[in-house]
Motif scaffolding. Structure first.
Motif: not given
Length: 110
Positions: A14-28, A35-37
């Motif tokens: 999950v952290l890697r998914a956020f760091l792919a674009d740290p300024l981007c808001e993402r929904y669940g 994250a492949g989860l």
């Protein structure tokens, strides 16, 4: 690392998914895909990350989901401190060669 935050492989994903674009808001569901989860794994992780201040969330405005005829989305974004903590956690996992570690795109960190 914050006390009480276990750094599991799914949490790292999950952290890697956020760091792919740290300024981007993402929904669940977007985060599930990145994250492949499954959602049953993702949402408890998001709740823990939000509780320790690494992630913030907000509900989208009702007009958006009504106009598109879909359920309301909750958007998540990594905080500045959370991004730094996430980078450090990922670096620690790499140094410790955590069993099962799978590097993200381009070797992990963007």
């Amino acid at each position: 690392m914050q006390a009480g935050l276990r750094m599991t492989m799914p949490t790292l994903a999950v952290l890697r998914a956020f760091l792919a674009d740290p300024l981007c808001e993402r929904y669940g569901l977007e985060l599930c895909e990145l994250a492949g989860l499954p959602s049953g794994t993702l949402y408890p992780i998001l709740a823990r990350l939000e509780q320790v201040g690494w992630v913030e969330s907000r509900w989208e405005e009702p007009e958006a989901h009504v106009a598109e005829g879909r359920p309301r989305r909750r958007y998540y974004r990594v905080t500045t401190d959370g991004a730094q903590q996430a980078r450090e956690a990922i670096a620690r996992a790499r140094r410790q060669r955590v069993p099962g570690w799978v590097a993200g795109p381009a070797g992990g960190l963007p």
